[in-house]
Write a protein that holds these residues in place. Structure first.
Motif, PDB file in Angstrom:
ATOM      1  N   LEU A 149      36.820  30.047  41.737  1.00 56.67           N
ATOM      2  CA  LEU A 149      36.103  28.813  41.422  1.00 56.67           C
ATOM      3  C   LEU A 149      36.202  27.813  42.563  1.00 56.67           C
ATOM      4  N   THR A 150      37.429  27.621  43.080  1.00 59.51           N
ATOM      5  CA  THR A 150      37.615  26.703  44.221  1.00 59.51           C
ATOM      6  C   THR A 150      38.529  27.373  45.226  1.00 59.51           C
ATOM      7  N   SER A 151      38.234  27.175  46.495  1.00 63.28           N
ATOM      8  CA  SER A 151      39.051  27.775  47.558  1.00 63.28           C
ATOM      9  C   SER A 151      40.225  26.851  47.886  1.00 63.28           C
ATOM     10  N   ASP A 152      41.191  27.392  48.635  1.00 55.55           N
ATOM     11  CA  ASP A 152      42.356  26.612  49.071  1.00 55.55           C
ATOM     12  C   ASP A 152      42.720  27.073  50.478  1.00 55.55           C
ATOM     13  N   PRO A 153      42.249  26.347  51.487  1.00 53.82           N
ATOM     14  CA  PRO A 153      42.491  26.789  52.874  1.00 53.82           C
ATOM     15  C   PRO A 153      43.895  26.477  53.385  1.00 53.82           C
ATOM     16  N   ASN A 154      44.810  26.061  52.490  1.00 52.20           N
ATOM     17  CA  ASN A 154      46.194  25.752  52.903  1.00 52.20           C
ATOM     18  C   ASN A 154      46.795  26.965  53.613  1.00 52.20           C
ATOM     19  N   GLY A 155      47.118  26.807  54.887  1.00 49.86           N
ATOM     20  CA  GLY A 155      47.590  27.934  55.686  1.00 49.86           C
ATOM     21  C   GLY A 155      48.963  28.431  55.308  1.00 49.86           C
ATOM     22  N   ARG A 156      49.790  27.594  54.696  1.00 51.52           N
ATOM     23  CA  ARG A 156      51.175  27.990  54.405  1.00 51.52           C
ATOM     24  C   ARG A 156      51.248  28.872  53.156  1.00 51.52           C
ATOM     25  N   GLU A 157      50.674  28.417  52.075  1.00 55.66           N
ATOM     26  CA  GLU A 157      50.676  29.204  50.843  1.00 55.66           C
ATOM     27  C   GLU A 157      49.464  28.823  50.001  1.00 55.66           C
ATOM     28  N   PRO A 158      48.307  29.386  50.316  1.00 53.76           N
ATOM     29  CA  PRO A 158      47.078  29.024  49.588  1.00 53.76           C
ATOM     30  C   PRO A 158      47.141  29.479  48.134  1.00 53.76           C
ATOM     31  N   ARG A 159      46.550  28.666  47.243  1.00 49.27           N
ATOM     32  CA  ARG A 159      46.499  28.983  45.810  1.00 49.27           C
ATOM     33  C   ARG A 159      45.099  28.664  45.273  1.00 49.27           C
ATOM     34  N   PRO A 160      44.112  29.553  45.528  1.00 54.45           N
ATOM     35  CA  PRO A 160      42.750  29.296  45.024  1.00 54.45           C
ATOM     36  C   PRO A 160      42.717  29.360  43.499  1.00 54.45           C
ATOM     37  N   GLN A 161      41.763  28.611  42.922  1.00 51.80           N
ATOM     38  CA  GLN A 161      41.608  28.592  41.467  1.00 51.80           C
ATOM     39  C   GLN A 161      40.589  29.648  41.056  1.00 51.80           C
ATOM     40  N   VAL A 162      40.935  30.414  39.990  1.00 50.37           N
ATOM     41  CA  VAL A 162      40.051  31.495  39.557  1.00 50.37           C
ATOM     42  C   VAL A 162      39.832  31.420  38.046  1.00 50.37           C
ATOM     43  N   LEU A 163      38.718  32.076  37.607  1.00 46.42           N
ATOM     44  CA  LEU A 163      38.468  32.327  36.190  1.00 46.42           C
ATOM     45  C   LEU A 163      38.738  33.811  35.954  1.00 46.42           C
ATOM     46  N   THR A 164      39.696  34.132  35.071  1.00 48.37           N
ATOM     47  CA  THR A 164      40.063  35.530  34.847  1.00 48.37           C
ATOM     48  C   THR A 164      39.099  36.195  33.875  1.00 48.37           C
ATOM     49  N   PHE A 165      39.288  37.506  33.760  1.00 50.18           N
ATOM     50  CA  PHE A 165      38.419  38.311  32.918  1.00 50.18           C
ATOM     51  C   PHE A 165      38.451  37.829  31.469  1.00 50.18           C
ATOM     52  N   ASP A 166      39.638  37.287  31.013  1.00 46.96           N
ATOM     53  CA  ASP A 166      39.751  36.816  29.624  1.00 46.96           C
ATOM     54  C   ASP A 166      39.510  35.312  29.505  1.00 46.96           C
ATOM     55  N   ARG A 167      38.762  34.732  30.483  1.00 50.66           N
ATOM     56  CA  ARG A 167      38.244  33.361  30.455  1.00 50.66           C
ATOM     57  C   ARG A 167      39.331  32.276  30.597  1.00 50.66           C
ATOM     58  N   ASN A 168      40.444  32.602  31.235  1.00 50.86           N
ATOM     59  CA  ASN A 168      41.494  31.612  31.511  1.00 50.86           C
ATOM     60  C   ASN A 168      41.348  31.075  32.935  1.00 50.86           C
ATOM     61  N   ILE A 169      41.612  29.771  33.085  1.00 45.80           N
ATOM     62  CA  ILE A 169      41.590  29.152  34.412  1.00 45.80           C
ATOM     63  C   ILE A 169      43.006  29.191  34.972  1.00 45.80           C
ATOM     64  N   ARG A 170      43.184  29.782  36.133  1.00 42.14           N
ATOM     65  CA  ARG A 170      44.507  29.911  36.740  1.00 42.14           C
ATOM     66  C   ARG A 170      44.412  29.705  38.251  1.00 42.14           C
ATOM     67  N   PHE A 188      28.599  23.773  36.631  1.00 43.41           N
ATOM     68  CA  PHE A 188      29.638  24.480  35.890  1.00 43.41           C
ATOM     69  C   PHE A 188      30.829  23.549  35.619  1.00 43.41           C
ATOM     70  N   ASP A 189      31.297  23.515  34.374  1.00 43.08           N
ATOM     71  CA  ASP A 189      32.444  22.692  33.973  1.00 43.08           C
ATOM     72  C   ASP A 189      33.485  23.602  33.331  1.00 43.08           C
ATOM     73  N   ALA A 190      34.621  23.761  34.014  1.00 43.98           N
ATOM     74  CA  ALA A 190      35.657  24.688  33.548  1.00 43.98           C
ATOM     75  C   ALA A 190      36.237  24.288  32.200  1.00 43.98           C
ATOM     76  N   LYS A 191      36.035  23.010  31.797  1.00 47.03           N
ATOM     77  CA  LYS A 191      36.583  22.563  30.515  1.00 47.03           C
ATOM     78  C   LYS A 191      35.709  22.967  29.330  1.00 47.03           C
ATOM     79  N   ARG A 192      34.428  23.357  29.614  1.00 45.04           N
ATOM     80  CA  ARG A 192      33.524  23.723  28.516  1.00 45.04           C
ATOM     81  C   ARG A 192      33.635  25.219  28.229  1.00 45.04           C
ATOM     82  N   PRO A 193      33.991  25.598  27.007  1.00 43.10           N
ATOM     83  CA  PRO A 193      34.142  27.029  26.659  1.00 43.10           C
ATOM     84  C   PRO A 193      32.872  27.828  26.936  1.00 43.10           C
TER      85      PRO A 193
END
Length: 984
Positions: free
Chosen positions: A643-664, A687-692
């Motif tokens: 959903l959103t990228s994270d270009p942090n070079g030290r320890e990137p943590r991009p945000q994803v939507l999983t197969f079971d519809r969880n935001i992590r 797209f709004d991640a808060k809307r089911p």
């Protein structure tokens, strides 16, 4: 019943009478006649050494009467028409000793010098803090003329990492004809310290006494019940004697005949056996802790805590966090009542927290505790009101006077560095008079102030050392409990430890039966010390003087032991070489190849791991919104869309939507290797991640894209991706693989490879390699410890030269005018203060601003404050602070370059309080919004005054700045600061 004299033979009575007559003709005899009690053997031994013209080191327990030896040195000085200086580590102890000596010798013959207090400084007997004497020696003060004896009380303070070096400076620089009397707590290496004193001061007698005049008994307070620590009733002295016999006094088993061993062991085990009642209590608490954490319901409880998001503290799960068993805990009022019932008052309750001490008094007041009679109350009230007579009535509420007064009237008081000096001094006097029954104190009370009690209570065996919570040492336990037992008043003293969950009775017994307190030097050359030495002796001679420090003496002694270990290991290495000799060839060469191969394979494994991690980080950072990835492990295993990228070079943590519809958010720990997109999908613009519904629609697109990618196969869309092999062979990995291949070939072709006893030889070779590595490390330690102090001195001198404090002259390094200024500035930030003065930081400020500016060169917060520089009270002060910060930054760079300890960063927590005080604000206004206690504020103000006083007298200082310094001192020395002039 016959007396000892009656049981003597005529010849014995005649000999004893002859000894008494001989003693009466000596100075010791004349002195002993003025003392109210007979001298102990160790006191007589030390005094005789002094009268014979030798220096003396006296190591004895707290309360044993060491100061008698110092008082005899003063007696000798006065009889010989010489001066005597009595030095102490803290001002409170100086004030106390000054009062005692005035009572003995008269006010006109005794003086006091404590930096901010000068009383009769040219008297034949002067009490002073050790820093004052150090400054006198460097300034070549006229007051030193006629000095015959110096008494250094609490000389073990030289182990203090912040101030300990001052003691060594004094010992090294005192004129050789001055007799030194060193008074120390019982230390386990008194002989080593005495040997050093003998080297630098001439003939020095070492007098060690382990005898406590008042026996000390050990107890544990379990709830309101006092339980003996040991199964057999033994005093501390008897237990320590057993411990010393068992360890040879140095922590090593003694050499004794085998036939004696069983008997000795039985004696030790009998005397040091822990009370079974305490052992059983500890066992029951351990069982309760285990059941609470791992028994029925424990796992569910921990799961619930995790789900609620509760974080476990670093100490969670430790025995100390277990709930107490019923009846094992008592409130502070209940503890005091328990001691009172047993007749163990007056008592000192050591609490390693200022707030805890104040809270303890309030808890006892709230509980209605009252320990004094009406007559005692009247006497206490008179003393308290007399102490407060000069305090402005407006300041009394701010100082907490009324609560303090009520506590004293009931026989209760706190004692810590945050108290107003006048209050602290009053508590000490009332406790010594037996009017205050319980004092709740921090460990600073154990530093030598004469406040003996019948019992000492320690609430817990752990304290905060400024960085972390640590267990107290055996030496600290001995120092704290040494206050128990008043000579001439109590038949015995009592040390009491409060029972707490997790207390190990066996560990406590170990503390109570040991008295190991090693004295280790904290000495290191400072800028002020180095410039003064060069000015007085020249650089080469100064280097030699520093090599005579106790720090170098200890380092050299340790080198002797290390050299012995090196010789022993070299002999073993020769034996190993013989054992691995092979008839087919050089097995040493073969083992070297084998070892290099092993190291190369380990390095290759580490490189591959690093490359894999680097590849994973890179792949996470390159993921873009819409990328579909397969997460192969853990709780997030399955497909997901970014959903959103994270270009942090030290320890990137991009945000994803999983197969079971969880935001992590996914990171390194969620994947087992690099992630590459297997497909891409379009994420709707709104797209709004808060809307089911939005999550459900996007998850459906994710499912279709994943199925399509699996049908197309793993190579679909692979063009342009970076393969794992590309990462694996990056960064020299191929070179390592080539070296491994070459080493394997060398190993197979070596003659020793075909030896039938190859593995036997290899085992000896591995031992040789391991021992060779250990031996080389020992050799490095020897090289590092040799001339360590002199090497540090050379680096300090290099910094001094770079700043122009030293310059090369015809006869060697010479002190410049700037260096002469540095010579007269003492403190942790001596160099920074001199640089700030030279760079004009003090030129455009008024007196109040100058006081505030000086505070940043003195103040050290108890906790790291951090953050941005606060707003200054004025623009001119802001400019001046910028100058100081610039100089500090450049100085820190120079220190880093020359591998020297860094000068601490200026701190601003005192700027506004000092500025307001100098502007005439009331104490309540000054302390409002700060965490400063009144006692701390007074102490810091007086340190600011001390530095202002130094700056006023620095040679070459502009007259306007000197005048401003005196004006600032006048502004600061008022109210609560002025009427605390005789206290710490």
């Amino acid at each position: 019943m016959s007396t000892p004299a009656e049981s003597m033979s005529p010849a014995e009575r005649y000999a004893a009478d002859a000894r008494r007559r001989a003693l009466a003709k000596t100075e010791l005899g004349a002195f002993a006649a003025t003392v109210a009690f007979p001298l102990d053997p160790f006191q007589i031994e030390a005094c005789r050494a002094l009268e014979a013209g030798r220096g003396v080191l006296v190591a004895a327990p707290t309360g044993a009467g060491k100061t008698i030896v110092g008082e005899f040195a003063i007696h000798l000085a006065l009889r010989q028409g010489l001066k005597a200086f009595y030095t102490t580590p803290i001002k409170a102890l100086s004030n106390q000793k000054y009062a005692e000596l005035c009572a003995i010798h008269g006010v006109e013959r005794v003086g006091l010098l404590t930096g901010d207090t000068t009383i009769n400084g040219e008297a034949p007997v002067v009490v002073m803090t050790t820093e004052v004497l150090r400054n006198m020696l460097y300034a070549d003060s006229d007051t030193l003329a006629g000095l015959g004896y110096v008494v250094m009380d609490e000389v073990h303070y030289l182990a203090d990492r912040f101030r300990g070096a001052v003691w060594e400076e004094v010992i090294i620089h005192l004129p050789r004809d001055v007799r030194l009397v060193s008074l120390s707590a019982t230390v386990s290496n008194a002989e080593e310290f005495g040997a050093w004193l003998d080297t630098v001061r001439g003939e020095t007698e070492i007098v060690v006494s382990e005898h406590r005049p008042v026996p000390l008994w050990q107890h544990v307070l379990v709830g309101r019940q006092l339980v003996d620590l040991f199964a057999t009733r033994q005093s501390f002295e008897a237990l320590a004697d057993v411990h010393d016999r068992d360890t040879g006094g140095e922590g090593e088993p003694p050499s004794s005949p085998p036939s004696a061993a069983p008997r000795a062991e039985a004696s030790v085990s009998e005397l040091t056996a822990v009370n079974p009642e305490l052992v059983e209590l500890g066992r029951r608490e351990s069982q309760q802790l285990y059941r609470g954490r791992f028994g029925h319901g424990g796992r569910a409880r921990r799961r619930e805590e995790r789900q609620r998001g509760e974080k476990q503290s670093p100490r969670a799960g430790r025995p100390g966090d277990a709930p107490p068993l019923p009846g094992t805990r008592a409130s502070r009022p209940q503890m005091v009542q328990a001691l009172e019932r047993r007749g163990l008052l007056p008592a000192i309750d050591f609490i390693f927290s200022r707030a805890g001490c104040d809270a303890a008094v309030q808890q006892c007041l709230d509980a209605g505790l009252d320990l004094t009679t009406p007559a005692e109350k009247a006497e206490i009230t008179a003393a308290v009101d007399a102490a407060a007579v000069d305090i402005p009535s407006a300041d009394l509420p701010v100082l907490g006077f009324w609560a303090w007064r009520e506590g004293l009237q009931r026989g209760l008081a706190a004692h810590h560095a945050g108290l107003l000096p006048t209050f602290k001094e009053t508590v000490e006097k009332l406790f010594a008079a037996g009017l205050v029954k319980v004092v709740f104190a921090t460990e600073t009370l154990a530093l030598g102030i004469n406040m003996p009690a019948k019992s000492v209570l320690i609430e817990k065996l752990e304290k905060f050392n400024g960085e972390a919570h640590v267990d107290i040492t055996a030496g600290e336990y001995t120092q704290l409990t040494g206050r128990a037992g008043r000579r001439g008043i109590d038949v015995e003293g009592h040390a009491v430890v409060q029972w707490r969950p997790g207390l190990d009775p066996s560990a406590l017994a170990g503390l109570a039966s040991r008295r190991t307190y090693p004295l280790n030097s904290s000495f290191r050359p400072t800028y002020n010390m180095s410039i003064n030495l060069v000015a007085q002796f020249g650089r080469e001679r100064a280097r030699e003087i520093l090599e005579s420090s106790f720090a170098q003496f200890q380092a050299d002694r340790s080198v002797v032991g290390l050299a012995r270990q090196v010789r022993s290991r070299e002999e073993s290495l020769a034996g190993y070489e013989k054992a691995m000799t092979c008839h087919l060839g050089d097995f040493g060469e073969y083992s070297r190849i084998r070892h290099e191969l092993s190291e190369a394979e380990k390095a290759a494994s580490r490189q591959a791991g690093r490359a894999r991690r680097s590849m994973t980080v890179d792949s996470l950072a390159r993921l873009a919104p819409g990328d579909v990835v397969e997460i192969g492990q853990g709780r997030l295993a399955g497909s997901a869309v970014v959903l959103t990228s994270d270009p942090n070079g030290r320890e990137p943590r991009p945000q994803v939507l999983t197969f079971d519809r969880n935001i992590r958010r996914i990171g390194l720990h969620d994947v087992d290797g690099p992630l590459e997109p297997i497909a891409r999908i379009r994420i709707p613009k709104h797209f709004d991640a808060k809307r089911p519904k939005d999550r459900r629609d996007l998850a459906a697109s994710l499912r279709h894209a994943t199925e399509r990618a699996r049908l197309e196969g793993p190579d679909a869309g692979a063009q342009g991706r970076r393969s794992r092999r590309d990462f694996a062979f990056a960064g020299g990995y191929q070179d390592t693989e080539k070296r491994i291949t070459d080493l394997r070939r060398q190993l197979r072709t070596h003659p020793c490879h075909g030896c039938a006893e190859r593995e036997d030889h290899a085992r000896w070779a591995e031992r040789w390699i391991k021992l060779r590595r250990e031996t080389d490390r020992l050799v490095e330690q020897i090289q590092g410890r040799t001339n360590t102090i002199a090497k540090t001195f050379d680096r300090v001198c290099d910094v001094l030269e770079s700043y122009g404090a030293l310059a090369q002259g015809a006869a060697g390094p010479e002190v410049t005018p700037f260096g002469q200024q540095l010579r007269r500035i003492y403190g942790d930030k001596d160099m920074l203060t001199a640089l700030s003065l030279r760079e004009g930081a003090f030129e455009d400020v008024d007196a109040a601003e100058l006081a505030a500016l000086v505070s940043i060169l003195v103040y050290q917060a108890k906790r790291e404050e951090g953050g941005l520089t606060p707003k200054m009270p004025s623009i001119s002060l802001d400019v001046a602070v910028d100058v100081v910060l610039r100089e500090w930054s450049q100085l820190e760079d120079a220190e880093e370059q020359h591998r020297l300890p860094r000068t601490s960063e200026p701190e601003f927590g005192l700027v506004w309080p000092i500025y307001k005080w100098a502007r005439g604000r009331e104490l309540q206004n000054v302390l409002s919004g700060t965490e400063l206690a009144a006692g701390d504020f007074v102490r810091w103000v007086r340190q600011v005054i001390d530095l202002l006083d130094q700056l006023a007298d620095v040679p070459g200082t502009d007259r306007r700045i000197s005048r401003l310094c005196h004006e600032a001192i006048g502004l600061l020395r008022r109210g609560v600061v002025a009427y605390s002039s005789l206290s710490d």
